[in-house]
Design an enzyme around this catalytic site. Structure first.
Site, PDB file in Angstrom:
ATOM      1  N   ARG A 181     -23.194   2.243  -8.739  1.00 27.29           N
ATOM      2  CA  ARG A 181     -22.989   0.924  -9.357  1.00 27.29           C
ATOM      3  C   ARG A 181     -21.985   0.068  -8.599  1.00 27.29           C
ATOM      4  O   ARG A 181     -21.962  -1.153  -8.760  1.00 27.29           O
ATOM      5  CB  ARG A 181     -22.468   1.104 -10.788  1.00 27.29           C
ATOM      6  CG  ARG A 181     -23.476   1.705 -11.716  1.00 27.29           C
ATOM      7  CD  ARG A 181     -22.800   2.073 -13.021  1.00 27.29           C
ATOM      8  NE  ARG A 181     -22.370   0.892 -13.742  1.00 27.29           N
ATOM      9  CZ  ARG A 181     -23.096   0.276 -14.645  1.00 27.29           C
ATOM     10  NH1 ARG A 181     -24.291   0.710 -14.928  1.00 27.29           N
ATOM     11  NH2 ARG A 181     -22.630  -0.781 -15.262  1.00 27.29           N
ATOM     12  N   TRP A 202     -17.061  -2.949  -7.743  1.00 27.93           N
ATOM     13  CA  TRP A 202     -17.893  -3.826  -6.920  1.00 27.93           C
ATOM     14  C   TRP A 202     -17.248  -5.201  -7.071  1.00 27.93           C
ATOM     15  O   TRP A 202     -17.312  -5.802  -8.136  1.00 27.93           O
ATOM     16  CB  TRP A 202     -19.331  -3.813  -7.438  1.00 27.93           C
ATOM     17  CG  TRP A 202     -20.290  -4.597  -6.616  1.00 27.93           C
ATOM     18  CD1 TRP A 202     -20.847  -4.204  -5.431  1.00 27.93           C
ATOM     19  CD2 TRP A 202     -20.844  -5.883  -6.920  1.00 27.93           C
ATOM     20  NE1 TRP A 202     -21.702  -5.183  -4.989  1.00 27.93           N
ATOM     21  CE2 TRP A 202     -21.715  -6.220  -5.874  1.00 27.93           C
ATOM     22  CE3 TRP A 202     -20.677  -6.794  -7.965  1.00 27.93           C
ATOM     23  CZ2 TRP A 202     -22.420  -7.413  -5.831  1.00 27.93           C
ATOM     24  CZ3 TRP A 202     -21.378  -7.977  -7.930  1.00 27.93           C
ATOM     25  CH2 TRP A 202     -22.236  -8.277  -6.874  1.00 27.93           C
ATOM     26  N   ASN A 242     -15.268  -4.070 -16.485  1.00 26.83           N
ATOM     27  CA  ASN A 242     -16.489  -4.534 -15.804  1.00 26.83           C
ATOM     28  C   ASN A 242     -16.785  -5.922 -16.330  1.00 26.83           C
ATOM     29  O   ASN A 242     -16.652  -6.158 -17.527  1.00 26.83           O
ATOM     30  CB  ASN A 242     -17.699  -3.677 -16.192  1.00 26.83           C
ATOM     31  CG  ASN A 242     -17.665  -2.329 -15.546  1.00 26.83           C
ATOM     32  OD1 ASN A 242     -16.826  -2.061 -14.702  1.00 26.83           O
ATOM     33  ND2 ASN A 242     -18.588  -1.477 -15.956  1.00 26.83           N
ATOM     34  N   GLY A 243     -17.253  -6.810 -15.479  1.00 21.90           N
ATOM     35  CA  GLY A 243     -17.653  -8.126 -15.971  1.00 21.90           C
ATOM     36  C   GLY A 243     -16.750  -9.216 -15.436  1.00 21.90           C
ATOM     37  O   GLY A 243     -15.966  -8.999 -14.512  1.00 21.90           O
ATOM     38  N   GLU A 272     -41.447  -7.828  -1.229  1.00 21.65           N
ATOM     39  CA  GLU A 272     -40.707  -6.602  -1.538  1.00 21.65           C
ATOM     40  C   GLU A 272     -40.386  -5.839  -0.247  1.00 21.65           C
ATOM     41  O   GLU A 272     -39.289  -5.297  -0.096  1.00 21.65           O
ATOM     42  CB  GLU A 272     -41.530  -5.754  -2.525  1.00 21.65           C
ATOM     43  CG  GLU A 272     -40.965  -4.399  -2.884  1.00 21.65           C
ATOM     44  CD  GLU A 272     -39.564  -4.425  -3.494  1.00 21.65           C
ATOM     45  OE1 GLU A 272     -39.060  -5.496  -3.864  1.00 21.65           O
ATOM     46  OE2 GLU A 272     -38.954  -3.337  -3.564  1.00 21.65           O
ATOM     47  N   LYS A 323     -36.606  -4.947   1.021  1.00 19.57           N
ATOM     48  CA  LYS A 323     -36.151  -3.580   1.346  1.00 19.57           C
ATOM     49  C   LYS A 323     -35.493  -3.560   2.716  1.00 19.57           C
ATOM     50  O   LYS A 323     -34.441  -2.961   2.899  1.00 19.57           O
ATOM     51  CB  LYS A 323     -37.315  -2.578   1.347  1.00 19.57           C
ATOM     52  CG  LYS A 323     -37.898  -2.180   0.029  1.00 19.57           C
ATOM     53  CD  LYS A 323     -37.028  -1.302  -0.826  1.00 19.57           C
ATOM     54  CE  LYS A 323     -36.170  -2.160  -1.706  1.00 19.57           C
ATOM     55  NZ  LYS A 323     -36.565  -2.473  -3.000  1.00 19.57           N
ATOM     56  N   GLU A 373     -32.099  -5.261   2.575  1.00 15.69           N
ATOM     57  CA  GLU A 373     -31.110  -4.537   1.775  1.00 15.69           C
ATOM     58  C   GLU A 373     -30.491  -3.373   2.527  1.00 15.69           C
ATOM     59  O   GLU A 373     -29.287  -3.168   2.474  1.00 15.69           O
ATOM     60  CB  GLU A 373     -31.763  -3.976   0.504  1.00 15.69           C
ATOM     61  CG  GLU A 373     -31.975  -4.976  -0.594  1.00 15.69           C
ATOM     62  CD  GLU A 373     -32.660  -4.359  -1.811  1.00 15.69           C
ATOM     63  OE1 GLU A 373     -32.216  -4.642  -2.925  1.00 15.69           O
ATOM     64  OE2 GLU A 373     -33.636  -3.605  -1.651  1.00 15.69           O
ATOM     65  N   HIS A 410     -47.211 -23.753   8.523  1.00 16.26           N
ATOM     66  CA  HIS A 410     -46.455 -24.881   7.969  1.00 16.26           C
ATOM     67  C   HIS A 410     -44.959 -24.759   8.231  1.00 16.26           C
ATOM     68  O   HIS A 410     -44.164 -25.372   7.534  1.00 16.26           O
ATOM     69  CB  HIS A 410     -46.734 -25.010   6.475  1.00 16.26           C
ATOM     70  CG  HIS A 410     -48.158 -25.317   6.173  1.00 16.26           C
ATOM     71  ND1 HIS A 410     -48.769 -26.481   6.559  1.00 16.26           N
ATOM     72  CD2 HIS A 410     -49.113 -24.573   5.563  1.00 16.26           C
ATOM     73  CE1 HIS A 410     -50.036 -26.475   6.183  1.00 16.26           C
ATOM     74  NE2 HIS A 410     -50.269 -25.312   5.573  1.00 16.26           N
TER      75      HIS A 410
HETATM   76  C1  G6P Z   1     -29.893  -5.366  -8.313  1.00 20.78           C
HETATM   77  C2  G6P Z   1     -30.457  -4.160  -7.580  1.00 20.78           C
HETATM   78  C3  G6P Z   1     -31.940  -4.362  -7.300  1.00 20.78           C
HETATM   79  C4  G6P Z   1     -32.679  -4.667  -8.603  1.00 20.78           C
HETATM   80  C5  G6P Z   1     -32.057  -5.854  -9.345  1.00 20.78           C
HETATM   81  C6  G6P Z   1     -32.626  -5.982 -10.747  1.00 20.78           C
HETATM   82  O1  G6P Z   1     -29.904  -6.456  -7.467  1.00 20.78           O
HETATM   83  O2  G6P Z   1     -29.771  -3.938  -6.371  1.00 20.78           O
HETATM   84  O3  G6P Z   1     -32.486  -3.181  -6.734  1.00 20.78           O
HETATM   85  O4  G6P Z   1     -34.016  -4.943  -8.314  1.00 20.78           O
HETATM   86  O5  G6P Z   1     -30.652  -5.660  -9.490  1.00 20.78           O
HETATM   87  O6  G6P Z   1     -32.241  -4.850 -11.485  1.00 20.78           O
HETATM   88  P1  G6P Z   1     -33.004  -4.305 -12.749  1.00 20.78           P
HETATM   89  O7  G6P Z   1     -32.209  -3.095 -13.169  1.00 20.78           O
HETATM   90  O8  G6P Z   1     -32.983  -5.386 -13.785  1.00 20.78           O
HETATM   91  O9  G6P Z   1     -34.395  -3.962 -12.330  1.00 20.78           O
END
Ligand code: G6P
Length: 610
Positions: A27, A75, A100-101, A483, A487, A490, A506
Site C-alpha cells: 500500500r 505513501w 492515512n488520508g 491496459e 502496465k 507502471e 491524426h
Molecule cells: C491504483 C492501483 C491500480 C488500480 C487503481 C484502482 O492506482 O495502482 O492498479 O487499478 O488504483 O484501484 P481499484 O482497487 O479501485 O481497482
C-alpha cells in the site's frame, strides 16, 4: 495508500507491528515507523526512510519492548519521504499518531496551533492532529477517548487514524472517516489495522469500523461511538490464507499473479455458468430484480479497473444491446451528471476502497439510479457494503501493485453479466450457449497463451533501452492496448501511450521512427483488415512493429515486423486473451530494466485518498 497497524497486548508487540507493516507494504513504502509505549511509560519511536526492512533493522538495534503501540508504512502526500515526515507523528512526550488520508483544513488548523506556540517539525497534515490532541488532553486530562473525539470533530477531509497516549498507556484510539480501519479481535489482546490482511498472523476475527466511527481499543474491551451515539459492530470471521501471500517458485508476485489467471478465472466463472447457460441465481435475488429493470448502464472506476469498464462497454452494447457509458471516478464525482431512466450504476474495483470510486458511488446515490452494483475482489470492502449487490471476482489476494489477475477476472464477470443482460433483450438459447461455450474454453486458452512466456521474454530485449512505446488496438482491443500501455508505464517506467489504430494518422504518426516501437493487438476480428492498413502506415515510416496476432490473421515476420502468434479464441473473449501477452511483455521488460516490479516507484496498490 499508507498502511496502519497497532496492537494492545500482554506480550511484546514490535514483531507483530513490523510483520503487519510488511503485509501492508504493497500500500505504501516510502518510509515506515512505529511508536511503542515502553514499560517506563515513555514513547519508543523509530522512523526510517525506505522499505519496512529498514525499520526492522533499526528496531533490532534499538528494540522496542512495550506491549502497546502503533505503526505505519507511508505513501507520501504532504511532505517528501523523509524521516521527519514519517509516521508516527508526535506531540509533547506523550502523544503519537499514525494517519492515512488527507486533512483538508490542515493549514487553517496549523496556523491556529502555530499561534498557540506549537512547533512543527514536519510538513505533514498529520502533525496538526497530534498537536490538537495534545492541547485538548492538556485541557481535559480525564478521558482520552473523549479528547480524541472532540478533536476529530474539527477535522475535514478523509482519514483513518490511530493514536496512543503514554498517560493512558493501556489503549489505542482509532477513527475512520473515508479511510478504512478494522479492529482485529484477539483473546486478551486486540489489534487495529487499515486492512485485515495486516493481522492474518494474529487473529481471524475483525470488526469493520463504519464511516464516522471512533473506537477505543484496550486488551479486553472495545468501545465504539458514532458521533454521540454508542454503537455496537459485530465481528466477522475472515479466513486469510497466509500461503496465498507467499511467492512460491515465482520471482515476483506479479509473475505469480499472471500465471494464476487460468485458475482464478475458472474460480470466478464457477457456479455462474453451466455448460450451456448463465446461472443467474448466483447473482442473488436482489440482483435479478434490479437487472430486470435495467435499460442503461453507467460504469465508474479508476486505473486498470476503468479499463475493464471500457472493455465491458463493448459487451454491454454489442452483446446485451444496452447503452453503456464509462467514466473515470475522479471526473464523474465532480461533474453535473444527467441520469438516464432505469440506469444501473456499476463500480469496479480490485480493493473496494478506492476513495474516488467510493465518492462516485455516494454521489451517484444522491442522483438516483435504479440500482448500485459493484464488481470487486474484496468481500466486506466499503464498495461491497455500500452497493445494492456485488459480483465478486475470485482473484485471491493481489499483491503486485500493477493489477493483472484482478483485471481479467473483472472481465470474466462482465462477460457473464453481459450475457445475463442480453437474455433480457431477447438473446436466443442457442446464442447464449455459444457465448457460454467460449467462456468455458477461456481458462484453457489462457493457459495456452501463457506458454508464450519464453518467446515474450526473448522479445523484451528489444525494449530494454527504449524510452517510449505506442500501443494500438481497434474495437474492444483498444482498451486492451490502453491496459498494455499502463502496465509498461507502471513497472518499467517507459513512457507508453495507447491509441485506437485508426487515430494514428491524426497525430501520433508524427512520433513514429526507428526508435519508437509500436505494439499492435491483432485478433482475427472484423476490424483486422482496417488494422492492417493502419499498420502499413507505421511500416512506411520506418517504425518497428510488434504484432500480437491470431494464427489465422496472416501476418508474416519481416525486418520491420515481428509477429507473436496468440492462440485462437473467440471474438467475444479476445480482449481477455490478448491482455495476457501484454502483461508478460511489461513484466519481462521491467525485470530486464531492474525496476522494483511488485512495488513500482511512486505508486500504491489501493488509493484511499483522493
Ligand atoms: C491504483 C492501483 C491500480 C488500480 C487503481 C484502482 O492506482 O495502482 O492498479 O487499478 O488504483 O484501484 P481499484 O482497487 O479501485 O481497482
Amino acid at each position: 495508500m499508507c498502511g496502519i497497524v497497532g496492537a494492545v497486548a500482554q506480550r511484546k508487540i514490535s514483531g507483530i507491528l513490523i510483520e503487519g507493516l510488511r503485509r501492508l507494504e504493497y500500500r505504501g513504502y516510502d518510509s515506515a515507523g512505529l511508536a511503542v509505549i515502553s514499560p517506563d511509560n515513555s514513547l519508543h519511536c523509530i522512523r526510517t526512510v525506505g522499505k519496512v526492512q529498514v525499520l526492522d533493522d533499526a528496531e533490532e538495534l534499538s528494540p522496542a519492548s512495550g506491549t502497546v503501540g502503533i505503526a505505519h508504512t507511508r505513501w507520501a502526500t504532504h511532505g517528501k519521504p523523509e524521516e521527519r515526515n514519517s509516521h508516527p507523528q508526535l506531540s509533547g512526550k506523550n502523544i503519537a499518531i499514525v494517519h492515512n488520508g488527507i486533512i483538508e483544513n490542515f493549514q487553517e488548523l496549523k496556523d491556529e496551533q502555530l499561534a498557540k506556540g506549537y512547533v512543527f517539525t514536519s510538513d505533514t497534515d498529520t502533525e496538526v492532529i497530534a498537536h490538537l490532541i495534545h492541547e485538548q488532553w492538556q485541557a481535559d486530562g480525564k478521558d482520552f477517548f473523549s479528547t480524541v473525539r472532540k478533536v476529530i470533530a474539527r477535522l475535514e477531509g478523509a482519514y483513518g487514524l490511530a493514536v496512543i497516549n503514554t498517560d493512558t498507556p493501556d489503549r489505542i484510539v482509532v477513527a475512520r472517516s473515508g479511510s478504512p480501519i478494522v479492529i482485529g479481535v484477539g483473546i486478551g489482546e486486540n489489534f487495529i489495522a487499515s486492512d485485515p490482511s495486516a493481522l492474518g498472523q494474529v487473529t481471524d476475527r475483525f470488526i469493520y469500523l463504519e464511516e464516522g466511527d471512533v473506537a477505543e481499543v484496550s486488551r479486553d474491551s472495545i468501545r465504539i461511538y458514532n458521533g454521540k451515539e454508542k454503537v455496537s459492530r459485530k465481528p466477522v470471521r475472515l479466513h486469510l490464507d497466509n500461503d496465498e501471500v507467499l511467492k512460491g517458485n515465482y520471482r515476483h508476485y506479479m509473475q505469480k499473479e499472471i500465471f494464476e489467471q487460468p485458475e482464478v478465472i475458472r474460480n470466478t466463472l464457477s457456479g455462474r455458468i453451466s455448460k450451456s447457460h448463465v446461472l443467474e441465481k448466483s447473482f442473488g435475488i436482489k440482483a435479478q430484480e434490479i437487472l430486470d429493470k435495467v435499460k442503461h448502464v453507467q460504469i465508474v472506476a479508476c486505473g486498470t479497473s476503468n479499463h475493464a469498464g471500457l472493455v465491458a462497454r463493448y459487451w454491454i452494447e454489442g452483446v446485451a444491446g444496452l447503452p453503456c457509458t464509462v467514466e473515470i471516478a475522479s471526473e464523474y464525482r465532480y461533474r453535473k451528471v444527467l441520469v438516464p431512466e432505469n440506469c444501473l450504476f456499476i463500480t469496479i474495483s480490485q480493493s473496494g476502497e478506492t476513495a474516488d470510486t467510493l465518492a462516485a458511488l455516494r454521489y451517484a446515490k444522491e442522483l438516483g439510479y435504479c440500482g448500485y452494483m459493484t464488481v470487486c475482489n474484496v468481500a466486506n470492502s466499503s464498495l461491497v457494503r455500500e452497493s445494492d449487490f456485488s459480483i465478486m471476482t475470485f482473484a485471491g489476494r493481489e499483491i503486485g501493485v500493477a493489477s493483472t489477475k484482478a483485471f481479467t477476472t473483472q472481465l470474466a464477470v462482465f462477460a457473464v453479466l453481459s450475457i445475463a443482460l442480453a437474455k433480457r433483450n431477447g438473446l436466443s438459447a442457442e446464442d447464449e450457449k455459444k457465448y457460454v461455450d467460449d467462456l468455458n474454453q477461456l481458462p484453457l486458452i489462457i493457459e495456452q497463451t501463457l506458454a508464450l512466456d519464453d518467446a515474450i521474454r526473448e522479445l523484451s530485449h528489444d525494449f530494454g533501452e527504449k524510452h517510449h512505446a505506442l500501443f494500438l488496438g481497434r474495437g474492444a482491443q483498444y482498451p486492451v492496448a490502453k491496459e498494455g500501455a499502463l502496465k509498461l508505464k507502471e513497472i518499467s517506467y517507459i513512457h507508453a501511450e495507447a491509441y485506437p489504430a485508426g487515430e494514428l494518422k491524426h497525430g501520433p504518426l508524427a512520433l513514429v521512427d526507428a526508435d519508437m516501437p509500436v505494439i499492435a493487438v491483432a485478433p482475427n476480428d472484423e476490424l483486422l483488415e482496417k488494422l492492417k492498413s493502419n499498420l502499413q502506415e507505421v511500416s512506411a515510416r520506418g517504425g518497428q512493429l510488434y504484432v500480437f496476432a491470431d494464427t489465422q490473421a496472416g501476418f508474416q515476420n519481416n525486418a520491420g515486423l515481428k509477429v507473436i502468434n496468440v492462440p485462437h479464441s473467440s471474438e467475444f473473449l479476445d480482449p481477455v486473451v490478448y491482455t495476457i501477452p501484454l502483461q508478460l511483455l511489461s513484466y519481462h521488460v521491467a525485470v530486464l530494466r531492474g525496476t522494483d516490479v511488485d512495488r513500482p516507484r511512486n505508486l500504491a496498490k489501493s488509493l484511499t485518498v483522493e
